[in-house]
Design a protein around this motif. Sequence first.
Motif, short mmCIF file in Angstrom:
data_model
loop_
_atom_site.label_atom_id
_atom_site.label_comp_id
_atom_site.label_asym_id
_atom_site.label_seq_id
_atom_site.Cartn_x
_atom_site.Cartn_y
_atom_site.Cartn_z
N UNK A 220 0.88 -1.34 -0.04
CA UNK A 220 -0.12 0.04 0.07
C UNK A 220 0.95 1.28 0.11
N UNK A 221 2.33 1.33 0.80
CA UNK A 221 2.76 2.49 0.74
C UNK A 221 3.40 2.83 -0.72
N UNK A 222 3.82 1.60 -1.19
CA UNK A 222 4.45 1.72 -2.69
C UNK A 222 3.39 2.16 -3.44
N UNK B 125 9.81 3.79 -8.58
CA UNK B 125 10.62 3.41 -7.38
C UNK B 125 9.80 2.95 -6.35
N UNK B 126 10.23 2.06 -5.55
CA UNK B 126 9.76 1.65 -4.46
C UNK B 126 10.19 2.46 -3.25
N UNK B 127 9.56 2.22 -2.09
CA UNK B 127 10.05 3.09 -0.99
C UNK B 127 11.48 2.62 -0.40
N UNK B 128 11.72 1.31 -0.64
CA UNK B 128 13.07 0.76 -0.05
C UNK B 128 14.31 1.37 -0.81
N UNK B 129 13.90 1.16 -2.06
CA UNK B 129 14.64 1.65 -3.24
C UNK B 129 15.00 2.82 -3.22
N UNK B 130 13.92 3.86 -3.14
CA UNK B 130 13.97 5.26 -2.79
C UNK B 130 14.78 5.43 -1.53
N UNK B 131 14.79 5.08 -0.49
CA UNK B 131 15.52 5.64 0.65
C UNK B 131 16.88 4.96 0.61
N UNK B 132 17.26 3.95 0.06
CA UNK B 132 18.49 3.49 -0.21
C UNK B 132 19.28 4.36 -1.11
N UNK B 133 18.60 5.07 -2.05
CA UNK B 133 19.49 5.94 -3.13
C UNK B 133 19.61 7.31 -2.41
N UNK B 134 18.94 7.44 -1.13
CA UNK B 134 19.05 8.67 -0.55
C UNK B 134 18.27 9.82 -0.87
N UNK B 135 17.04 9.46 -1.43
CA UNK B 135 15.94 10.22 -1.89
C UNK B 135 14.97 10.48 -1.16
N UNK B 136 13.80 11.49 -1.32
CA UNK B 136 12.80 11.57 -0.47
C UNK B 136 11.73 10.70 -1.01
N UNK C 193 4.29 9.73 1.12
CA UNK C 193 2.99 9.19 0.98
C UNK C 193 2.34 8.65 2.28
N UNK C 194 1.21 8.13 2.20
CA UNK C 194 0.38 7.76 3.51
C UNK C 194 1.09 6.47 3.95
N UNK D 278 -1.01 11.01 11.39
CA UNK D 278 -1.74 10.06 12.29
C UNK D 278 -1.17 8.57 12.09
N UNK D 279 0.01 8.44 11.52
CA UNK D 279 0.55 7.36 11.12
C UNK D 279 0.41 6.19 12.62
N UNK D 280 0.95 6.81 13.39
CA UNK D 280 1.13 6.25 14.60
C UNK D 280 -0.51 5.35 15.45
#
Length: 300
Positions: A116-118, A155-166, A169-170, A236-238
Amino acid sequence: MFLNSILVGVTNLAARILGNTSFRRHFHLVLSGLVLFGPALSLWASQYSIFAKRSHFLYRIFLRSGWGWTCVFSGSFIFLLSFSIRQSLSLSLRHLSRLAVAGGLWVGFRRLLTLLGDATGSCYEPLSGPVESKLSQGLAKVVEGQPLLLLREGETKATCLNMGMLWRGYEVSEDTFLLCLCCLLLAEETAVFGPYLALGGPSGAPLRLLFLFCVILLGLWVFLLFCLLAYFPEFPTQVLGGALGCLSWRALYQGWYRLGPSWCCPGRPGVGLLKAHSQKEDAKANVGVNRGGVVVEEVD
């Protein structure tokens, strides 16, 4: 003897609290209130505290392996308690299957939340200085102090963060979900120890130590949940993560497990254990009474 007396006193007190009806009925409400109003504590939380750093050893050692710690201690306690009463491996495995169900639920929700995040998020690449200045000259309005971002599709979230990008999303807080689920699970599984002691069940040092470790782990999870809400508020994610954890507990322990033990349901904690132990004690008492009667008749 002194240490054993302390162990007995502490575990008896903890078992009395966890087995109390009011505690079992209202503990999930306490967790819900903590998740709802906990982020407000960030107004008074000091950012210079050792708990305000994600690199703290409590987060690295316990939070990242929270489900593993919960399975090790609660599973050991469940197995030793059930096997000491009935000496039945199948019955012990049936009670342990509640952890397998909760573990499968945790893994399934993690993958679902990742998908869902991706699907709902987007990856952005901050532009470098020269490129940003050229693009900003051609724009009529540019917000000062905010860098230009280039959308990266596919790009998926994991790939995006691993490449140092922002990544924006929900999301649903997996840490809050896990901590709420583990707290409610430990409270349910350890609540049977109080009635077991009240029936006069044998409780050696190994069983009491495992119960004490489960109680300490429960307190640690509540403390880590408090720290996450106070020092790393994400609304509200938590709240969504906490709600998902409470709903999972209610669906399992207040819903499915109430159907009773069968081939498709492991049953609630203590089912088939406390009643069996009570019947065993009654049988011993009846045998003792009968033997006493025989002795009296022989004396007469």
